[in-house]
Design an enzyme around this catalytic site. Structure first.
Site, short mmCIF file in Angstrom:
data_model
loop_
_atom_site.label_atom_id
_atom_site.label_comp_id
_atom_site.label_asym_id
_atom_site.label_seq_id
_atom_site.Cartn_x
_atom_site.Cartn_y
_atom_site.Cartn_z
N GLU A 1 0.85 -1.20 0.00
CA GLU A 1 0.00 0.00 0.00
C GLU A 1 0.88 1.23 0.00
O GLU A 1 1.83 1.31 0.78
CB GLU A 1 -0.86 0.03 1.26
CG GLU A 1 -2.07 -0.83 1.21
CD GLU A 1 -2.90 -0.64 2.46
OE1 GLU A 1 -2.83 0.42 3.12
OE2 GLU A 1 -3.63 -1.57 2.79
N THR B 1 -6.08 5.68 7.26
CA THR B 1 -6.54 6.08 5.93
C THR B 1 -8.04 6.34 5.99
O THR B 1 -8.84 5.42 5.99
CB THR B 1 -6.21 4.97 4.90
OG1 THR B 1 -4.87 4.54 5.14
CG2 THR B 1 -6.34 5.47 3.49
N1 PXP Z 1 -7.08 -1.78 3.27
C1 PXP Z 1 -6.53 -0.56 3.11
C2 PXP Z 1 -6.41 -0.01 1.73
C3 PXP Z 1 -6.03 0.16 4.22
O1 PXP Z 1 -5.47 1.37 4.03
C4 PXP Z 1 -6.10 -0.43 5.50
C5 PXP Z 1 -5.57 0.30 6.68
O2 PXP Z 1 -4.27 0.61 6.54
C6 PXP Z 1 -6.67 -1.71 5.61
C7 PXP Z 1 -7.18 -2.34 4.48
C8 PXP Z 1 -6.76 -2.41 6.91
O3 PXP Z 1 -7.59 -1.72 7.77
P1 PXP Z 1 -7.66 -2.14 9.29
O4 PXP Z 1 -6.28 -2.00 9.83
O5 PXP Z 1 -8.63 -1.18 9.86
O6 PXP Z 1 -8.15 -3.55 9.33
#
Ligand code: PXP
Length: 257
Positions: A78, A109
């Site tokens: 990411e 994010t």
């Molecule tokens: N998908 C994306 C694109 C993200 O930016 C994030 C958080 O960094 C996640 C998934 C995972 O989110 P969480 O940590 O809230 O499960």
């Protein structure tokens, strides 16, 4: 290419950013996110997600280097759509690159990427990544116009932001969270109909994962913060196994329904 079987296996991408958050609280090497990635691998993850932020608040450049060396699972890298990050991605050529919006002052994010207003820039930005063999995913709100724009610029994957659904659920605002869930369902189907592979992520927990896992068009969930939190109480391996089994349960129920 778009997946033909809407009820194909649902992949779990484990986001290890917050192992690095805990490590960085003391500035040393412990706990090591690469060790977490290895545990995730044996616990049933299908991929590892790591976000190299501009301010390096959790994952570091060295973590990405070591993940690329150590992982047998695909890495979903990411990053923000900046020249610095593009150069890093082109150097490592991870399996997938997920473009996310980034603001220095945000805690996480908070929203999806604004693709519509940045179409030209993003189309040029992702072209070399695709040529280098990376699958390009765009993290966006569950919004028709953003999905259409992601499709136009040549993304292969969209990851729909589940934050609104999960936050409203956590606040006990169930009517509103159900409305958000329906939006995720409808927009997953819409994105799939355009030939995009659909992923969903952000804020998912044991309480919120099953309805999303049941959407036949969704092929991958990316989950981090909750799993790393649960790991404090259960251990990382059992925390991931429980998530995996809830996802599989929802998928099986949806297949027979
Ligand atoms: N998908 C994306 C694109 C993200 O930016 C994030 C958080 O960094 C996640 C998934 C995972 O989110 P969480 O940590 O809230 O499960």
């Amino acid at each position: 290419m778009a997946l033909t079987s809407p009820l194909g296996k649902l992949r779990l991408g484990v986001n290890i950013d917050h192992v690095a958050t805990v490590r960085n609280a003391r500035g040393g090497d412990y706990p090591d996110p690469i060790r977490a990635a290895k545990i995730a691998e044996t616990a049933g993850a299908d991929g590892i997600t790591a976000h190299l932020r501009e301010d390096r608040r959790h994952i570091s450049d060295d973590d990405i280097e070591r993940l690329m060396d150590a992982l047998t699972l695909p890495l979903n890298f990411e990053m923000a759509a900046t020249p610095e990050m593009q150069a890093i991605a082109l150097r490592h050529r991870p399996h997938a690159v997920c473009l996310v919006p980034e603001k220095r002052e945000e805690r996480t994010t908070e929203g999806g990427l604004e693709v519509r207003r940045e179409e030209n820039h993003l189309a040029h930005f992702i072209a070399p990544l695709r040529e280098a063999g990376c699958r390009v995913s765009i993290f966006i709100a569950a919004d028709r116009a953003q999905i259409e724009a992601a499709h136009r610029i040549g993304a292969e994957v969209v990851e729909l932001h589940a934050g609104a659904y999960c936050d409203l659920h956590a606040e006990g605002k169930f009517a509103q969270s159900t409305a958000e869930l329906h939006r995720l369902r409808d927009m997953s189907a819409f994105a799939h109909s355009l030939g995009l592979e659909v992923h969903v992520g952000h804020g998912l927990t044991y309480d919120t994962v099953k309805p999303v896992a049941a959407f036949p068009e969704v092929m991958e969930l990316n989950i981090g913060h909750f799993l790393i939190g649960e790991a404090i109480f259960l251990g990382l391996d059992p925390a991931i196994r429980e998530m995996r089994s809830l996802m599989d349960e929802a998928r099986t129920q949806s297949a027979v329904a």
